[in-house]
Write a protein that holds these residues in place. Sequence first.
Motif, PDB file in Angstrom:
ATOM      1  N   ALA A  90      -6.104 -63.152  -2.347  1.00 31.41           N
ATOM      2  CA  ALA A  90      -6.151 -63.904  -3.601  1.00 31.41           C
ATOM      3  C   ALA A  90      -4.885 -63.690  -4.412  1.00 31.41           C
ATOM      4  O   ALA A  90      -4.371 -64.623  -5.043  1.00 31.41           O
ATOM      5  N   TYR A  91      -4.368 -62.474  -4.397  1.00 28.79           N
ATOM      6  CA  TYR A  91      -3.134 -62.175  -5.131  1.00 28.79           C
ATOM      7  C   TYR A  91      -1.966 -62.974  -4.547  1.00 28.79           C
ATOM      8  O   TYR A  91      -1.192 -63.604  -5.289  1.00 28.79           O
TER       9      TYR A  91
ATOM     10  N   ALA B 154      -2.174 -66.753  -5.246  1.00 29.77           N
ATOM     11  CA  ALA B 154      -1.879 -67.132  -6.628  1.00 29.77           C
ATOM     12  C   ALA B 154      -0.404 -66.967  -6.968  1.00 29.77           C
ATOM     13  O   ALA B 154      -0.007 -67.136  -8.124  1.00 29.77           O
TER      14      ALA B 154
ATOM     15  N   LEU C 282       0.235 -60.946 -13.131  1.00 32.49           N
ATOM     16  CA  LEU C 282      -0.996 -61.417 -12.508  1.00 32.49           C
ATOM     17  C   LEU C 282      -1.917 -60.243 -12.191  1.00 32.49           C
ATOM     18  O   LEU C 282      -1.479 -59.245 -11.595  1.00 32.49           O
TER      19      LEU C 282
ATOM     20  N   VAL D  79      -5.503 -59.286 -10.201  1.00 34.07           N
ATOM     21  CA  VAL D  79      -6.578 -59.678  -9.294  1.00 34.07           C
ATOM     22  C   VAL D  79      -7.393 -58.418  -8.997  1.00 34.07           C
ATOM     23  O   VAL D  79      -6.911 -57.506  -8.322  1.00 34.07           O
TER      24      VAL D  79
ATOM     25  N   SER E 283     -10.289 -66.416 -14.247  1.00 32.44           N
ATOM     26  CA  SER E 283     -11.205 -67.038 -13.286  1.00 32.44           C
ATOM     27  C   SER E 283     -12.029 -65.966 -12.600  1.00 32.44           C
ATOM     28  O   SER E 283     -11.582 -64.820 -12.432  1.00 32.44           O
TER      29      SER E 283
ATOM     30  N   ALA F 264      -9.515 -62.814 -11.747  1.00 29.64           N
ATOM     31  CA  ALA F 264      -8.071 -63.072 -11.807  1.00 29.64           C
ATOM     32  C   ALA F 264      -7.703 -63.568 -13.198  1.00 29.64           C
ATOM     33  O   ALA F 264      -8.429 -64.370 -13.805  1.00 29.64           O
TER      34      ALA F 264
ATOM     35  N   ARG G 182      -3.917 -63.628 -16.077  1.00 27.48           N
ATOM     36  CA  ARG G 182      -2.542 -63.205 -16.349  1.00 27.48           C
ATOM     37  C   ARG G 182      -2.456 -62.613 -17.755  1.00 27.48           C
ATOM     38  O   ARG G 182      -3.167 -63.038 -18.667  1.00 27.48           O
TER      39      ARG G 182
END
Length: 211
Positions: free
Chosen positions: A51-52, A55, A152, A154, A182, A206, A208
């Motif tokens: 996922a990291y 993104a 970011l 996650v 999210s 997730a 920022r």
Amino acid sequence: MAQQKTPDVDAAYGLDGPEAAKRLYEGWAETYDTDFAAASGYRAPGVVAAAYAAAGGAGPVLDVGAGTGLVGEALATLGVGPVDATDLSPEMLEIARGKGVYRALIEADILQGLPVEPGLYAGMVSAGTFTHGHVGPEALDELLRAAAPGALFVLSVHEGVYAPSGFEAKLDALGEAITALSLTPERIYAEGSDSPHADDRMFVVAFRKAL
């Protein structure tokens, strides 16, 4: 003399404070990857790393509660780095060191503060730290301090603690300090796992840090 109980997820979920965590993971470090992660189909580290990367996450990254380095390994295969590791357990970090995927290893209790300068990291990842008996949402303040504007995050958060332990309320309270929040529900273990917790689920959280 009573035989010492082999460390397991139930013991981890029942931890009460950092000293108990240190004792548990001291005895679990050498077998954690084989007897737990591989044997139970533990998929959280790979899910978080994927996922990291998906993104657009880049380094430097801090792997929070890195343990034996499963997230770091997954990030390395995805070409994300450099990655630093932080964990409470020196024994777990020694296993992580042997994998050669971390730039630095930081033995620390996040709730007591990280020995890093503000705004150092472009990203934060974590798998398995925000769960029963472990670290609560108050740690997010320190992680945000160590993150650069726009960084970011996650993080896996066990579904069973997300609302009851205050993660939902904390993320709401952060307000404009974070953006693009999210939540993605995921299995913690692979389909067909024979773990007693095979049906446990997590949120991949997730967001920022605001610019």
